[in-house]
Motif scaffolding. Structure first.
Motif, mmCIF file in Angstrom:
data_model
loop_
_atom_site.group_PDB
_atom_site.id
_atom_site.type_symbol
_atom_site.label_atom_id
_atom_site.label_comp_id
_atom_site.label_asym_id
_atom_site.label_seq_id
_atom_site.Cartn_x
_atom_site.Cartn_y
_atom_site.Cartn_z
ATOM 1 N N ILE A 283 4.286 -2.360 -1.565
ATOM 2 C CA ILE A 283 4.405 -2.264 -0.116
ATOM 3 C C ILE A 283 4.411 -3.673 0.450
ATOM 4 N N SER A 284 5.424 -3.996 1.253
ATOM 5 C CA SER A 284 5.468 -5.313 1.880
ATOM 6 C C SER A 284 5.736 -5.153 3.367
ATOM 7 N N GLY A 285 5.011 -5.889 4.164
ATOM 8 C CA GLY A 285 5.136 -5.845 5.610
ATOM 9 C C GLY A 285 3.786 -6.124 6.240
ATOM 10 N N VAL A 286 3.790 -6.732 7.403
ATOM 11 C CA VAL A 286 2.547 -7.074 8.084
ATOM 12 C C VAL A 286 1.847 -5.798 8.527
ATOM 13 N N GLY A 287 0.613 -5.619 8.084
ATOM 14 C CA GLY A 287 -0.174 -4.449 8.466
ATOM 15 C C GLY A 287 0.099 -3.213 7.634
ATOM 16 N N TYR A 288 1.025 -3.276 6.688
ATOM 17 C CA TYR A 288 1.317 -2.121 5.830
ATOM 18 C C TYR A 288 0.304 -2.106 4.693
ATOM 19 N N ARG A 289 -0.331 -0.962 4.487
ATOM 20 C CA ARG A 289 -1.301 -0.862 3.383
ATOM 21 C C ARG A 289 -1.456 0.582 2.940
ATOM 22 N N ALA A 290 -2.051 0.731 1.761
ATOM 23 C CA ALA A 290 -2.273 2.058 1.190
ATOM 24 C C ALA A 290 -3.681 2.129 0.615
ATOM 25 N N SER A 291 -4.259 3.331 0.636
ATOM 26 C CA SER A 291 -5.560 3.553 0.022
ATOM 27 C C SER A 291 -5.662 5.023 -0.376
ATOM 28 N N THR A 292 -6.472 5.275 -1.402
ATOM 29 C CA THR A 292 -6.702 6.656 -1.819
ATOM 30 C C THR A 292 -8.088 7.081 -1.367
ATOM 31 N N GLN A 293 -8.179 8.307 -0.873
ATOM 32 C CA GLN A 293 -9.451 8.878 -0.450
ATOM 33 C C GLN A 293 -9.533 10.277 -1.024
ATOM 34 N N GLY A 294 -10.167 10.397 -2.177
ATOM 35 C CA GLY A 294 -10.261 11.699 -2.844
ATOM 36 C C GLY A 294 -8.893 12.143 -3.344
ATOM 37 N N LYS A 295 -8.427 13.306 -2.878
ATOM 38 C CA LYS A 295 -7.121 13.830 -3.287
ATOM 39 C C LYS A 295 -6.052 13.553 -2.228
ATOM 40 N N LYS A 296 -6.242 12.500 -1.432
ATOM 41 C CA LYS A 296 -5.272 12.129 -0.405
ATOM 42 C C LYS A 296 -4.890 10.657 -0.559
#
Length: 177
Positions: free
Chosen positions: A89-102
């Motif tokens: 993922i590239s871009g200002v403010g773009y991010r990812a995270s996992t929370q349980g099964k989501k």
């Protein structure tokens, strides 16, 4: 003659393949995968080798031959090694995270994108800009990766968005004064 279809599939030790009941089932250390069989294709199990041949000489049987062999090979590879895809993922403010099964994605929209992780897949986010998807079903891994990428495809001017690891984004030159 199919060059791919002619190759025999080696079934490693610890993996069992059962053919019958209109489906082929492969069981290994990473689980069990099944696939329906085609009437135009014959499957023969030998000493650690699985051979896929056309059952008759019709055009449909010859067309399915190589594809069916590859699908069976994917079953064997899936239960032994598994498959994985990596998204960047590239871009200002773009991010990812996992929370349980989501999987929670922040992609510049007014809202966060929450995606349910399908059964049988494992999603890891080693850092905020990397998503690693792994599982034993090649189709499911690729489908979920494509669904994630669909939310923000890479754009050609700055390259912002979600891309596969190793994917080349054709860049365009911007406006000139």
């Amino acid at each position: 003659m199919s060059r791919t279809g002619k190759k025999a599939i080696t079934v490693p030790a610890g993996v069992t393949a059962d053919i019958g009941g209109g489906q082929i089932s492969v069981k290994g250390p990473k689980g069990t995968l099944t696939m329906p069989t085609s009437d135009d294709i014959s499957y023969e199990m030998g000493d650690g080798v699985l051979v896929v041949k056309p059952a008759n000489d019709t055009k449909r049987a010859r067309a399915f031959w190589g594809m069916q062999r590859t699908l069976v090979q994917n079953l064997v590879t899936g239960v032994t090694e598994g498959f994985s895809k990596k998204l960047l993922i590239s871009g200002v403010g773009y991010r990812a995270s996992t929370q349980g099964k989501k999987l929670k994605l922040q992609l510049g929209y007014s809202h966060d994108v929450d995606l349910d992780i399908p059964e049988g897949l494992e999603v890891k986010t080693p850092d905020q800009t990397t998503v690693e998807i792994s599982g034993n079903d090649k189709q499911a891994v690729g489908q979920f990766a494509a669904e994630i990428r669909r939310w923000r495809k890479p754009e050609p001017y700055k390259g912002k968005g979600i891309k596969y690891d190793g994917e080349f984004i054709f860049r365009k030159e911007g406006k000139k004064k």
